[in-house]
Scaffold this motif. Structure first.
Motif, PDB file in Angstrom:
ATOM      1  N   ASN A 208       0.849  -1.187   0.000  1.00  6.18           N
ATOM      2  CA  ASN A 208       0.000   0.000   0.000  1.00  6.18           C
ATOM      3  C   ASN A 208       0.886   1.238   0.000  1.00  6.18           C
ATOM      4  O   ASN A 208       1.782   1.365   0.848  1.00  6.18           O
ATOM      5  CB  ASN A 208      -0.904   0.022   1.247  1.00  6.18           C
ATOM      6  CG  ASN A 208      -1.824  -1.187   1.299  1.00  6.18           C
ATOM      7  OD1 ASN A 208      -2.529  -1.460   0.349  1.00  6.18           O
ATOM      8  ND2 ASN A 208      -1.804  -1.916   2.404  1.00  6.18           N
ATOM      9  N   LYS A 222      -4.768   5.869  -0.619  1.00  2.93           N
ATOM     10  CA  LYS A 222      -4.024   4.609  -0.628  1.00  2.93           C
ATOM     11  C   LYS A 222      -4.241   3.850  -1.931  1.00  2.93           C
ATOM     12  O   LYS A 222      -5.363   3.654  -2.369  1.00  2.93           O
ATOM     13  CB  LYS A 222      -4.471   3.744   0.554  1.00  2.93           C
ATOM     14  CG  LYS A 222      -3.780   2.388   0.645  1.00  2.93           C
ATOM     15  CD  LYS A 222      -4.309   1.559   1.803  1.00  2.93           C
ATOM     16  CE  LYS A 222      -5.695   1.031   1.516  1.00  2.93           C
ATOM     17  NZ  LYS A 222      -6.177   0.094   2.555  1.00  2.93           N
ATOM     18  N   GLU A 224      -3.190   0.102  -3.556  1.00  2.00           N
ATOM     19  CA  GLU A 224      -2.640  -1.209  -3.220  1.00  2.00           C
ATOM     20  C   GLU A 224      -2.126  -1.877  -4.481  1.00  2.00           C
ATOM     21  O   GLU A 224      -2.756  -1.811  -5.538  1.00  2.00           O
ATOM     22  CB  GLU A 224      -3.712  -2.091  -2.571  1.00  2.00           C
ATOM     23  CG  GLU A 224      -3.198  -3.467  -2.170  1.00  2.00           C
ATOM     24  CD  GLU A 224      -4.263  -4.340  -1.531  1.00  2.00           C
ATOM     25  OE1 GLU A 224      -3.913  -5.171  -0.683  1.00  2.00           O
ATOM     26  OE2 GLU A 224      -5.452  -4.193  -1.890  1.00  2.00           O
ATOM     27  N   THR A 259      -6.948  -1.052  -6.295  1.00  2.00           N
ATOM     28  CA  THR A 259      -5.987  -2.145  -6.279  1.00  2.00           C
ATOM     29  C   THR A 259      -5.414  -2.280  -7.676  1.00  2.00           C
ATOM     30  O   THR A 259      -6.166  -2.339  -8.653  1.00  2.00           O
ATOM     31  CB  THR A 259      -6.667  -3.462  -5.855  1.00  2.00           C
ATOM     32  OG1 THR A 259      -7.196  -3.307  -4.534  1.00  2.00           O
ATOM     33  CG2 THR A 259      -5.685  -4.618  -5.861  1.00  2.00           C
TER      34      THR A 259
END
Length: 487
Positions: A208, A222, A224, A259
């Motif tokens: 992250n 954030k 990932e 992500t």
């Protein structure tokens, strides 16, 4: 603005397969390299009606990891179902832990020798530790291999005990992240908790990372990254992602929590999905597993805590008189370090043995496709081999010839391998006679040597080596010649 004007914040979720004989919730054997779908049963296949049974040893290994990393162990830990729909988990939920994990807090030391070599070339970074959030235990999923238009699935891995080590957002560079993973890997291997081989998928990590302008207290959005399978790939992925985010922020493009998949061949990250949070998995308590009461397990595990890499490093320097960089190299490779200690213990020449273990043997292992575990030279044989060099019986080059004989004939000891090559401790009187004869037979060369042609001493040494039987140590011969000729 330049990347250096942004504050980088990094946190890691490291998944590590535990070193157990059987899976987390069934009796199927664990392992690597088996024929696909041969180590399976109704439980790890997720068939209806199959019930899980806890692997107590896996719980103890996780507690051991927590104690080695300074975690607190709650008195009670429980199991949850993490719900999602994907082919690698056919029962559509993963048995994991959310609310009451086995280990809380703790920290990972960043050992100086764990940084990349190009960083170490600029001097040792200051020592620090990285804070952990928690460690929990879960079951691994099946392995999917994707092809154009179809996928293959192997359930051998499904159900393997998988420990997840979650750090705080406490890292600030790709280099620190590399050192964190390397240090963690060494601790887990030292404890016998896991082999932590990233190439075999025994250790994997999700990274992250977020950026924010210098001076801003609130963390950035954030991002990932998944699918990272080596230490160097983690570093490359972070270097790319930091620059990608900085470039988009400079152009006024806000980051969206997402992500991304790291493609190491392409050298870039690609979006997989956006805004994934814990509540998306609809966690709830698993009705099939009772809570774990840890007190007795903690006491059992605490009595057998192993030596940490940092403590081992200090002991190698103190006990064997090693230089810091030699201790660095040994601690970084546990099997190599074990071999060294078995060979050096009580020998009195630990530094010389360390030189063989660190510099001479690894290239030989590489050339011959061997490992420290399969090395046909027992530690005692190396002790004896270095011993005859120290006694002056053979030179280093001659010792390597003895090594070749021992490698091909593991049943031989050093004395018999030397005899096979015609090496044994030369009789001082006999060698003295041979040296005098060579001096007498080569008057021209002797005069040139005495006149300052130092290179010709090698010629005289060679003549002695040809004439002498048994073969002496060339260094001893040269020293004797110099003494006889007064040079």
């Amino acid at each position: 603005m330049p990347v250096s004007d942004y504050l980088v914040t990094i946190g890691l979720e490291v998944h590590c397969q535990l070193k157990t004989r059987t899976k987390m919730f069934c009796a199927c054997p664990t392992g690597f390299g088996f024929e696909p779908n041969t180590h399976v049963c109704p439980t790890c296949l997720g068939l209806p009606g199959a019930l899980p049974v806890l692997n107590g040893y896996a719980i103890e290994r996780t507690i051991l990891a927590g104690l080695m990393l300074g975690c607190s162990i709650p008195p009670v830990s429980k199991w949850d179902r993490k719900n999602y729909f994907y082919a690698d988990m056919p029962k559509n939920y993963q048995l994991s832990q959310l609310e009451l994990p086995l280990c809380m807090r703790g920290e990972v030391p960043l050992y100086p020798w764990s940084y990349p070599q190009d960083v170490l070339g600029k001097g040792l970074p200051p020592f620090r530790t990285v804070k952990l959030d928690h460690i929990h235990l879960e079951e691994d999923v099946a392995k999917l291999t994707h092809f154009s238009g179809y996928s293959l699935i192997d359930f051998n891995r499904a159900g393997t005990p998988l420990m997840e080590i979650v750090s705080k957002p406490d890292l600030s560079s790709p280099e620190e992240t590399y050192a964190y993973l390397k240090s963690l890997q060494q601790i887990l291997v030292c404890g016998g908790i896991s082999d932590a081989d990233m190439e075999k998928g025994q250790m994997r990590c999700d990274v992250n990372v977020s950026l924010r302008p210098s001076g801003q207290r609130e963390l950035g959005t954030k991002i990932e990254m998944k699918n990272i399978n080596s230490l160097s790939a983690v570093r490359r992925a972070l270097q790319y992602e930091i620059h990608r985010q900085a470039d988009e922020l400079d152009r006024g493009i806000p980051q969206v929590q997402s992500t991304r998949r790291w493609d190491d061949e392409m050298g870039e990250s690609l979006v997989m999905r956006t805004k994934e949070n814990a509540h998306d998995y609809r966690y709830h308590t698993c009705p099939d597993l009772v809570p774990v009461h840890t007190r007795d397990m903690v006491e059992k595990v605490r009595s057998g805590l192993p030596e940490l890499p940092g403590d081992k490093h200090r002991r190698l320097i103190e006990e064997y008189g090693l230089a810091g960089n030699d201790a660095d190299a040994l601690v970084a490779e546990l099997a190599q370090c074990r071999y060294f200690e078995e060979a050096a213990r009580g020998s009195g020449f630990g530094k010389k043995i360390a030189n063989w273990v660190i510099n001479i043997l690894p290239p030989v292992l590489g050339e011959r496709g061997a490992t420290w575990e399969s090395l046909p030279l027992p530690p005692k044989a190396l002790t004896d081999l270095v011993g005859i060099v120290e006694e002056g019986v053979v030179s280093n080059n001659q010792a390597r010839e003895v090594l070749d004989v021992l490698w091909g004939n593991p049943a031989l000891d050093v004395a018999r391998a030397m005899a096979k090559l015609g090496y044994r401790k030369a009789d001082a009187g006999l060698l003295n006679t041979v040296v005098e004869q060579v001096i007498e037979r080569n008057p021209k060369e002797v005069e040139l040597v005495k006149g300052g042609n130092a290179k010709l001493i090698n010629f005289l040494t060679g003549q002695v080596m040809k004439a002498a039987n048994p073969k002496p140590n060339p260094k001893t011969v040269t020293e004797l010649l110099r003494a006889k000729l007064g040079i």
